[in-house]
Design a protein around this motif. Sequence first.
Motif, PDB file in Angstrom:
ATOM      1  N   ILE A 214      -4.376   0.514   0.286  1.00 38.34           N
ATOM      2  CA  ILE A 214      -4.239   1.057   1.533  1.00 38.34           C
ATOM      3  C   ILE A 214      -3.778   0.043   2.434  1.00 38.34           C
ATOM      4  N   ASP A 215      -2.631   0.228   3.210  1.00 36.65           N
ATOM      5  CA  ASP A 215      -2.034  -0.434   4.509  1.00 36.65           C
ATOM      6  C   ASP A 215      -2.508   0.500   5.712  1.00 36.65           C
TER       7      ASP A 215
ATOM      8  N   CYS B  67      -6.061   0.100  18.497  1.00 38.92           N
ATOM      9  CA  CYS B  67      -6.058   0.808  17.422  1.00 38.92           C
ATOM     10  C   CYS B  67      -7.490   0.580  17.003  1.00 38.92           C
TER      11      CYS B  67
ATOM     12  N   GLU C   6       1.165  -4.441  18.010  1.00 36.60           N
ATOM     13  CA  GLU C   6       0.202  -3.895  16.696  1.00 36.60           C
ATOM     14  C   GLU C   6      -0.851  -4.748  16.505  1.00 36.60           C
TER      15      GLU C   6
ATOM     16  N   PRO D 105      -3.464   1.246   9.630  1.00 36.53           N
ATOM     17  CA  PRO D 105      -2.572   1.130  10.612  1.00 36.53           C
ATOM     18  C   PRO D 105      -2.342  -0.216  11.316  1.00 36.53           C
ATOM     19  N   CYS D 106      -1.335  -0.573  11.570  1.00 38.39           N
ATOM     20  CA  CYS D 106      -1.122  -2.054  12.393  1.00 38.39           C
ATOM     21  C   CYS D 106      -0.987  -2.996  11.186  1.00 38.39           C
ATOM     22  N   HIS D 107      -0.912  -2.631   9.739  1.00 32.86           N
ATOM     23  CA  HIS D 107      -0.806  -3.595   8.709  1.00 32.86           C
ATOM     24  C   HIS D 107      -0.054  -3.215   7.709  1.00 32.86           C
TER      25      HIS D 107
ATOM     26  N   LYS E 264       3.065  -2.008   5.617  1.00 29.77           N
ATOM     27  CA  LYS E 264       4.284  -0.998   6.254  1.00 29.77           C
ATOM     28  C   LYS E 264       3.633  -0.059   6.926  1.00 29.77           C
ATOM     29  N   SER E 265       2.322   0.028   7.476  1.00 24.64           N
ATOM     30  CA  SER E 265       1.910   1.030   8.054  1.00 24.64           C
ATOM     31  C   SER E 265       2.093   0.854   9.687  1.00 24.64           C
ATOM     32  N   ARG E 266       2.951   1.464  10.514  1.00 28.66           N
ATOM     33  CA  ARG E 266       3.023   1.338  11.982  1.00 28.66           C
ATOM     34  C   ARG E 266       2.239   2.141  12.579  1.00 28.66           C
ATOM     35  N   TYR E 267       2.117   1.788  13.981  1.00 31.55           N
ATOM     36  CA  TYR E 267       1.214   2.501  14.781  1.00 31.55           C
ATOM     37  C   TYR E 267       1.711   2.359  16.295  1.00 31.55           C
TER      38      TYR E 267
END
Length: 224
Positions: free
Chosen positions: A19-20, A34, A145, A22-24, A26-29
Amino acid sequence: MWNSLLSELHGWNFETILIDLPCHGKSRYSGEECSMTQMADIMHQFCQDQNIANPWIIGHSMGGYVGLEMLKSGAYRVCLLHSNFWEDSEQKKSDRNRVIRLVQKSKNLFIREAIPHLFYPPNKDQCPDAIELLIEGAVHIPAEEIAASTAGLRDRTANHDLFEDHDIKIIHGEQDPVCPTDVLVAELAQLKRQPEVFRIENCGHMSIWEQPKKLIQSLKTILV
């Protein structure tokens, strides 16, 4: 960061989902903070959408905080990998605020200085490729992020009570600069129900690269 262990994990007949958060990766936020609960809600919804029942959550560092929050929403089994269950001290919160300011001012400089310090000093020379890999991945994450997830770390709450009703495992590096051994011992003493703790000698915060064989042995004892 788990890629180097995938072949070993696959050999245990588990489906492994990386899992990526959020904020890591390729998962944007987008947002000023967060939080761990926000991340846990996203992960819980993912597990529901994918019909994943009673999985093991192996949460490294921040991932462990998210895993503990997930326990409040469903049937999960959690292993804290170089992670903990207490809230930040006032000094640590002040340090988080300093990180936020540094990231906003000079993100890349902060990253290059901070990541090597996650490793036990004698292991740094053995892990140059891993350190550079982590740095290269982190510099692509927007500064806002990194600041948002740092704020989430700062404001998380303690979860001592979860140990009364859940069989939580802990894998700990004896030389972890983020989760010092003396602090872990003191916090464990406050628990009514003691978790099983797997201690890895000569290891800082990054056993995936510092002591991979010992990490695999601990994970195998827990999972298989």
